[in-house]
Design an enzyme around this catalytic site. Structure first.
Site, mmCIF file in Angstrom:
data_model
loop_
_atom_site.group_PDB
_atom_site.id
_atom_site.type_symbol
_atom_site.label_atom_id
_atom_site.label_comp_id
_atom_site.label_asym_id
_atom_site.label_seq_id
_atom_site.Cartn_x
_atom_site.Cartn_y
_atom_site.Cartn_z
ATOM 1 N N ARG A 16 0.820 -1.226 0.000
ATOM 2 C CA ARG A 16 0.000 0.000 0.000
ATOM 3 C C ARG A 16 0.849 1.269 0.000
ATOM 4 O O ARG A 16 0.546 2.249 0.683
ATOM 5 C CB ARG A 16 -0.971 -0.002 1.191
ATOM 6 C CG ARG A 16 -2.122 -0.961 1.010
ATOM 7 C CD ARG A 16 -3.120 -0.837 2.144
ATOM 8 N NE ARG A 16 -2.544 -1.271 3.417
ATOM 9 C CZ ARG A 16 -3.094 -1.051 4.599
ATOM 10 N NH1 ARG A 16 -4.238 -0.403 4.670
ATOM 11 N NH2 ARG A 16 -2.526 -1.493 5.694
ATOM 12 N N GLY A 448 -23.057 4.124 12.582
ATOM 13 C CA GLY A 448 -22.503 3.035 13.375
ATOM 14 C C GLY A 448 -21.098 3.260 13.878
ATOM 15 O O GLY A 448 -20.844 3.220 15.070
ATOM 16 N N SER A 449 -20.150 3.523 12.971
ATOM 17 C CA SER A 449 -18.770 3.591 13.445
ATOM 18 C C SER A 449 -18.395 5.016 13.819
ATOM 19 O O SER A 449 -18.888 5.974 13.248
ATOM 20 C CB SER A 449 -17.820 3.062 12.372
ATOM 21 O OG SER A 449 -17.927 3.821 11.200
ATOM 22 N N ARG A 531 -8.097 4.634 -0.051
ATOM 23 C CA ARG A 531 -8.765 3.623 0.759
ATOM 24 C C ARG A 531 -8.709 2.250 0.101
ATOM 25 O O ARG A 531 -9.061 2.102 -1.056
ATOM 26 C CB ARG A 531 -10.209 4.019 1.004
ATOM 27 C CG ARG A 531 -10.572 3.827 2.437
ATOM 28 C CD ARG A 531 -11.967 4.173 2.766
ATOM 29 N NE ARG A 531 -12.629 2.991 3.293
ATOM 30 C CZ ARG A 531 -12.273 2.348 4.385
ATOM 31 N NH1 ARG A 531 -11.230 2.736 5.100
ATOM 32 N NH2 ARG A 531 -12.939 1.284 4.790
ATOM 33 N N CYS A 532 -8.239 1.281 0.880
ATOM 34 C CA CYS A 532 -8.120 -0.080 0.373
ATOM 35 C C CYS A 532 -8.903 -1.017 1.275
ATOM 36 O O CYS A 532 -9.100 -0.724 2.448
ATOM 37 C CB CYS A 532 -6.663 -0.525 0.398
ATOM 38 S SG CYS A 532 -5.590 0.534 -0.559
ATOM 39 N N CYS A 659 -24.878 2.858 1.010
ATOM 40 C CA CYS A 659 -24.237 4.103 0.580
ATOM 41 C C CYS A 659 -24.160 4.126 -0.941
ATOM 42 O O CYS A 659 -24.226 3.093 -1.587
ATOM 43 C CB CYS A 659 -22.845 4.268 1.153
ATOM 44 S SG CYS A 659 -22.196 2.897 2.089
ATOM 45 N N GLU A 681 -27.179 7.379 1.311
ATOM 46 C CA GLU A 681 -26.351 8.511 0.891
ATOM 47 C C GLU A 681 -27.206 9.457 0.063
ATOM 48 O O GLU A 681 -27.878 9.040 -0.860
ATOM 49 C CB GLU A 681 -25.189 7.998 0.044
ATOM 50 C CG GLU A 681 -24.262 9.058 -0.514
ATOM 51 C CD GLU A 681 -24.712 9.667 -1.833
ATOM 52 O OE1 GLU A 681 -24.299 10.788 -2.119
ATOM 53 O OE2 GLU A 681 -25.502 9.036 -2.551
ATOM 54 N N HIS A 710 -17.697 11.293 3.247
ATOM 55 C CA HIS A 710 -16.537 10.919 2.444
ATOM 56 C C HIS A 710 -15.680 12.125 2.107
ATOM 57 O O HIS A 710 -14.630 11.998 1.499
ATOM 58 C CB HIS A 710 -16.969 10.174 1.180
ATOM 59 C CG HIS A 710 -17.522 8.814 1.491
ATOM 60 N ND1 HIS A 710 -18.867 8.583 1.649
ATOM 61 C CD2 HIS A 710 -16.913 7.633 1.716
ATOM 62 C CE1 HIS A 710 -19.058 7.306 1.939
ATOM 63 N NE2 HIS A 710 -17.889 6.704 1.991
HETATM 64 N N1 GLN Z 1 -21.999 0.460 10.176
HETATM 65 C C1 GLN Z 1 -20.942 0.706 9.242
HETATM 66 C C2 GLN Z 1 -20.137 1.893 9.710
HETATM 67 O O1 GLN Z 1 -20.722 2.784 10.284
HETATM 68 C C3 GLN Z 1 -21.472 0.967 7.872
HETATM 69 C C4 GLN Z 1 -20.385 1.260 6.891
HETATM 70 C C5 GLN Z 1 -20.803 1.306 5.443
HETATM 71 O O2 GLN Z 1 -21.920 1.457 5.094
HETATM 72 N N2 GLN Z 1 -19.892 1.199 4.527
HETATM 73 O O3 GLN Z 1 -18.958 1.981 9.468
HETATM 74 ZN ZN ZN Z 2 -22.318 3.713 4.149
#
Ligand code: GLN
Ligand code: ZN
Length: 772
Positions: A16, A448-449, A531-532, A659, A681, A710
């Protein structure tokens, strides 16, 4: 002599390196010259490896710092106003990154005249892959001109290092079809203005010393819109005469040509590439349709998956093609660019040995391509050792008893339609959920994250290196979770999440706890920009030995009286973002995963978690490229989601998240998934996507993202309120949620705190307006 070729090579580097180079440049710790030097070193490495493996047509110009569609747009002058480009001369690197990522108000941007309000271009999935490209924006004001012949430069760069490369050019028709027109512009109408620029590119390529150019027209495998047929004829008539002596290879991939075969076969090119991995059945039709003097490039080595090629089978296809006097004009190639597979198996030391023998990453595929070309020229005997080895691997895989799990097969056979059906319709459930959850109008949540900080990465690394214990690691994760829950309570998030700190990746985290999965250490594939992802390998039947997330969700719920949302990755995404075995149908693999997720949903509910989100960001990307194949996919994909979700009682609320999904064509199927709430999204496309929900009268609840996560830009409360108002104009406020448009793991805490503060303020503002 048969030519061994690849259509493109991975860009990120075996370790990477591109990611490191980009991120340190963005952080300001390295210079533009450093970045360009790293990029040049990666290209040199790619040429050397491919040439060394016996590839004769080594691609060039396939490399991009961020995205090849964006670089194509920039090179052709398709740069919208407002990104600091003066209108002549090549676009600066600052302009290109502002188009890719949005402005962040840096000094470099200021110097380049880029306003801090510049938004990133829309990003979307490259056909049915998990690679994302930036959608060029064209309008009546677009004046195509060649700002920079990056393809000719790539050819010269190769020659300076002793390699005559084959430059890769995204073809003009696909370029336009993949672009978006502003103010009513139909991109395809701009073809006449674009063609002279492409002709100039080709002349430059020829002058630089290339003998062949690869013109990618992947849109030829899709259902073409009106006018595309004529556009292809016009385009290739113009390109054919542009640079005498330069051979044009028209490349198609990701599907068969089907009804576009007569069109493709009639275009005035020197060669045609077809994908024989996705569509082996098209070979005979292609042989019958194309003129005898056309070169055929046969994509028999899978550029989308990591399994070794069955060399005997591939040689069979090639031999068929070589019959009838065509033998002198054949190329053996990867089915598509190798961008979609990791670099090299050499770095993988931790894989099960029997499994490792069955794999081929990009570099191993190069050797397969070369050996097949040799087999075709010199006969089977010349490659008998390679064929024998391939045969024995195919046989060993078939005989591996570990692939099949009897208990899983029994459970699958016992699935009934009732298991895919919530007990009551949405309206009844919604009432039960409202009673249980008592949420305000426009409830606020996140996807979520929360940020995956350096601290978290260090903890994970420490655990891997055993410098900290599992208990020590988990205690830290609990501390972070507790902090996140307290912060969400404090700012007023109605439906908090635990933050996913303990997860390395939304697919890997689950795959590691399921049987049937294997993982690579360096199997990185580019997703977008720097991003990978390292997709897991599903190689055997999937099942769930034990609960996977209950402990974290239950811990988080114990800290707050607000309803905690448990987070799971859905079966379709688990499938889509993995490299999947090919010995059983994808549908079957997906159902196995669905049963595993179903068990987890049931366990979360039993642990008192009132809301469960089953993420399906890859749901749409699994959609077959051709309309004719879609219904079948949607049938099983929707059924798998429902199988995973429909285990809960009425008062337990199921969310899903997607998304970058264009829903217009599949909104009925999205509705059929029957999630109580879907978050999507919409921030980058200005709520455009909501049109589909409105037009279809989508029955359940929707959370249109109001913060484009993003992009590193922090939106103001007023901007988000404006988006919310637009949403309330289209969908009744009683069914709307307020959330960012994706998870926040890639962002930093300072921006998350600012943006979430603004988001809460925006929701409160619009709530007040609604109440008034
Ligand atoms: N729950 C995941 C997060 O919040 C969803 C990620 C995603 O949709 N790519 O990271
Ligand atoms: Zn998402």
């Amino acid at each position: 002599m048969t030519i061994a070729a690849t259509l493109g090579y991975p860009r990120v580097g075996p370790r990477r390196e591109l990611k490191t180079a980009l991120e340190s440049f963005w952080a300001g710790t390295t210079t533009e010259a450093d970045l360009l030097a790293s990029a040049a070193a990666l290209r040199a490495g790619a040429r050397a490896v491919q040439q060394g493996a016996g590839i004769q047509h080594v691609p060039s110009g396939d490399f991009a710092l961020y995205d090849h569609v964006l670089e194509t747009a920039c090179a052709l002058g398709a740069i919208p106003d407002g990104y600091g480009w003066s209108g002549d001369g090549p676009a600066s690197i600052a302009t290109m990154f502002a188009l890719a990522r949005g402005a962040r108000g840096s000094a470099a941007e200021q110097a380049a005249g880029i306003p801090s309000t510049a938004l990133a271009l829309e990003m979307t999935k490259w056909f049915d892959t998990n690679y994302h490209y930036l959608v060029p924006r064209l309008s009546g004001a677009t004046r195509f001109r060649l700002l920079h012949n990056r393809w000719a430069d790539a050819v010269r760069e190769g020659l300076a290092h002793g390699t005559r490369t084959r430059p890769v050019l995204l073809g003009p028709v696909s370029f336009l079809l993949l672009s978006k027109g502003d103010d009513g512009t139909r991109p395809l109408d701009l073809l006449p203005a674009l063609l002279p620029v492409y002709a100039e590119v080709l002349r430059g390529i020829a002058e630089a010393g290339a003998a062949w150019v690869q013109i990618d027209e992947p849109c030829l495998v899709t259902d073409l819109p009106a006018g595309a047929d004529a556009a292809y004829r016009q385009a290739f008539a113009a390109l054919a005469g542009a640079a005498p002596g330069l051979n044009l290879l028209l490349t198609t991939y990701f599907e068969g040509l089907r009804d576009n075969l007569p069109l493709a076969a009639s275009l005035p090119v020197a060669g045609l590439h077809i994908d024989l991995v996705r569509a082996p059945g098209q070979l005979q039709a292609v042989l019958d349709a194309v003129p005898a003097n056309l070169w055929l490039s046969l994509g028999v080595v899978d550029g989308r998956n990591i399994w070794r090629t069955d060399l005997r089978r591939a040689l069979g296809l090639l031999t068929t093609a070589a019959a009838g006097g065509r033998a002198k004009r054949l190329m053996v190639a990867s089915s598509c660019s190798l961008l979609h597979v990791p670099h090299s198996l050499k770095l993988e030391t931790g894989l099960d040995l029997a499994l490792a023998c069955r794999l081929a990453f990009a570099n191993e595929k190069l050797a397969e391509i070369a050996v097949l070309a040799r087999g075709l020229d010199e006969g089977e005997a010349a490659i008998s050792a390679a064929l024998k080895e391939s045969d024995s691997i195919v046989a060993a895989a078939r005989a591996d008893v570990r692939l099949h799990d009897e208990a899983t097969a029994k459970r699958l056979a016992a699935v009934t339609p009732a298991m895919e059906q919530r007990t009551t319709p949405y309206a009844t459930r919604a009432a039960a959920q409202a009673r249980r959850l008592s949420l305000p109008v426009l409830p606020i949540t996140t996807i979520g994250s929360f940020p995956q900080t350096a601290e978290i990465r260090a903890l994970r690394a420490g655990l891997a290196r055993q410098t900290i214990t599992q208990e020590g690691h988990d205690a830290e994760m609990e501390r972070l979770t507790a902090e996140a829950v307290a912060w969400q309570d404090e700012i007023g998030v109605d439906v908090p999440v635990h933050g996913e700190f303990e997860r390395n990746d939304m697919v890997k985290y689950f795959g590691e706890q399921l049987s049937g999965y294997a993982f690579t250490k360096h199997g990185w594939v580019q997703s977008y920009g720097s991003r990978c992802v390292a997709p897991p390998i599903i190689w055997a039947d999937v099942s769930r030995p034990a609960p996977m997330t209950v402990r974290w969700a239950a811990f988080a719920q114990s800290l707050t009286t607000r309803p905690m949302k448990g987070m799971l990755t859905g079966p379709v995404t688990m499938l889509q973002w993995s490299f999947v075995r090919t010995d059983i149908p994808r549908e079957t693999v997906c159902r196995q995963i669905a049963l595993a997720i179903r068990d987890e949903v049931a366990d979360l509910e039993a642990a008192g978690i009132p809301i469960v989100q089953i993420d399906e960001p890859a749901f749409r990307e699994g959609l077959p490229l051709r309309q004719a194949d879609r219904q079948n996919y949607l049938r099983w994909a929707v059924a798998c989601f429902r199988l995973s979700a429909a285990v809960v009682r009425d008062e337990t609320q199921i969310h899903t998240h997607m998304c970058y999904s264009e829903f217009n064509d599949i909104i009925a199927d999205i509705a059929a998934m029957d999630a109580d709430v879907i978050s999507i999204e919409t921030a980058r496309s200005d709520m455009d996507l909501l049109g589909a929900f409105e037009g279809f009268a989508y029955p359940n609840e929707v959370g249109p993202g109001v913060w484009d996560i993003h992009s590193p830009r922090v939106p103001t409360a007023e901007e988000m309120a404006a988006l919310l108002r637009r949403a309330t104009a289209r969908i009744d406020a009683s069914r709307l949620w307020v959330n960012p448009d994706c998870g926040l793991k890639t962002r930093g805490w300072p921006e998350v705190k600012l943006a979430m503060g603004n988001l809460v303020a925006a929701a409160r503002q619009v709530r007040a307006e609604l109440a008034a």
